[in-house]
Design a protein around this motif. Sequence first.
Motif, PDB file in Angstrom:
ATOM      1  N   GLU A 248       0.823  -1.203   0.000  1.00 17.85           N
ATOM      2  CA  GLU A 248       0.000   0.000   0.000  1.00 17.85           C
ATOM      3  C   GLU A 248       0.862   1.260   0.000  1.00 17.85           C
ATOM      4  O   GLU A 248       1.850   1.364   0.742  1.00 17.85           O
ATOM      5  CB  GLU A 248      -0.895  -0.014   1.247  1.00 17.85           C
ATOM      6  N   ASN A 249       0.484   2.218  -0.845  1.00 21.04           N
ATOM      7  CA  ASN A 249       1.084   3.565  -0.838  1.00 21.04           C
ATOM      8  C   ASN A 249       2.597   3.557  -1.055  1.00 21.04           C
ATOM      9  O   ASN A 249       3.310   4.402  -0.508  1.00 21.04           O
ATOM     10  CB  ASN A 249       0.764   4.297   0.472  1.00 21.04           C
ATOM     11  N   ASN A 274      -3.264   1.615  -4.129  1.00 18.54           N
ATOM     12  CA  ASN A 274      -2.781   2.990  -3.905  1.00 18.54           C
ATOM     13  C   ASN A 274      -1.263   3.122  -4.072  1.00 18.54           C
ATOM     14  O   ASN A 274      -0.624   3.918  -3.384  1.00 18.54           O
ATOM     15  CB  ASN A 274      -3.180   3.486  -2.514  1.00 18.54           C
ATOM     16  N   ASP A 300      -6.765   0.987  -7.503  1.00 16.32           N
ATOM     17  CA  ASP A 300      -6.411   2.381  -7.213  1.00 16.32           C
ATOM     18  C   ASP A 300      -4.926   2.656  -7.367  1.00 16.32           C
ATOM     19  O   ASP A 300      -4.362   3.492  -6.640  1.00 16.32           O
ATOM     20  CB  ASP A 300      -6.873   2.773  -5.804  1.00 16.32           C
ATOM     21  N   ASN A 301      -4.279   1.992  -8.302  1.00 13.59           N
ATOM     22  CA  ASN A 301      -2.856   2.216  -8.564  1.00 13.59           C
ATOM     23  C   ASN A 301      -2.648   3.055  -9.817  1.00 13.59           C
ATOM     24  O   ASN A 301      -3.455   3.013 -10.748  1.00 13.59           O
ATOM     25  CB  ASN A 301      -2.134   0.867  -8.752  1.00 13.59           C
TER      26      ASN A 301
END
Length: 356
Positions: A248-249, A274, A300-301
């Motif tokens: 993530e992130n 993300n 969501d990438n």
Amino acid sequence: MEICKRKHLFFYMVFPVVLIALALVVSACDNGNGVEADIPEGAIQVPDDFSTIQEAIDSASDGDTIVVSPGTYTENINFDGKNITVKSTSPEDPEVVEQTVIDGGGAESVVTFENEEGEEAVLSGFTITGGGGTNVALEFEIEGEIREEAADYGGGILIFNDSSPTVENNLVVNNIADRAGGIMVHQSSPFIRDNRIIENVSDGGGGGIFVANASVTIRGNEIAGNTAGRSGGAIAVNGDAEAMSVFENNTISNNRAENGAAFSLYEANPSIFNNTIVNNNAESHGGGFYLFASSPEISDNDISDNYAGQSGGGMALFVESSPLLENNILIGNESEAGGGISTNVDCSPELRANTI
């Protein structure tokens, strides 16, 4: 009446002493760059109390904190099952991190967790470099068969044997191994967050990170400029544990491999969301992602400007891979076949609301 403003001799004797005392307090509380040092009361200090980090670890007990002053420490350290914090003086200051170096000297993993350490075992605020990996035999499940393979694993950091440490705010750079140039995780559940994992090399898989039969949380890292000879320039994932791995992130850029320059997933089903995945380069398949018999959740990438020589500039799917792809951006990726996404025999991806 004129008032005498001449100072008493006592003033000239005391004032310099006060200034010196203040200077000593300031120098004790910062790192020479205006950033206050974080040294808890009762902390073990290196090199003040012990000349090496490993000597400090050997003397420590669960719950202790070891604070390491800036400098280069040429050694390979092992937490030895202790739930302790080993940190630089200011882990969130990049300048301090770059100046506090643990150099493996080209031999073995620089840092090892192998004795069921928990999340209270913390490594924070170091430059981890010069590692060559540790030769151990690890088990992998491949096509339902358990295989044991000996190799040099984890150039920078090796985490295995049900260990779950917290690795944060480190610079993992210029390490090399057969597998996992930067960080190797095998059958363990660590938290790996807010690190820079750059310019590491693996002859096989996982230039930056290799995750095998593990449940990891990898969040907020920069993973850039790593190279793998076969797969997973940035990250290689092989198999699953009981709990799902989460990526993530993270920012994943400028990594290289034959297949899966950013991610290579082999019989693995993590959650990947993300992340920014840009400018990665695969010689053959999967500039952004290479999936083999894998069905992860990818959502969501930003998967942009990646390249693959043969197929799947953004993503290449092989052998019954059926990922869920939702709300991703795939723009500017390039390949001979399937600039955005390439799907091969028996693959059934589910696409929802992506921009391709």
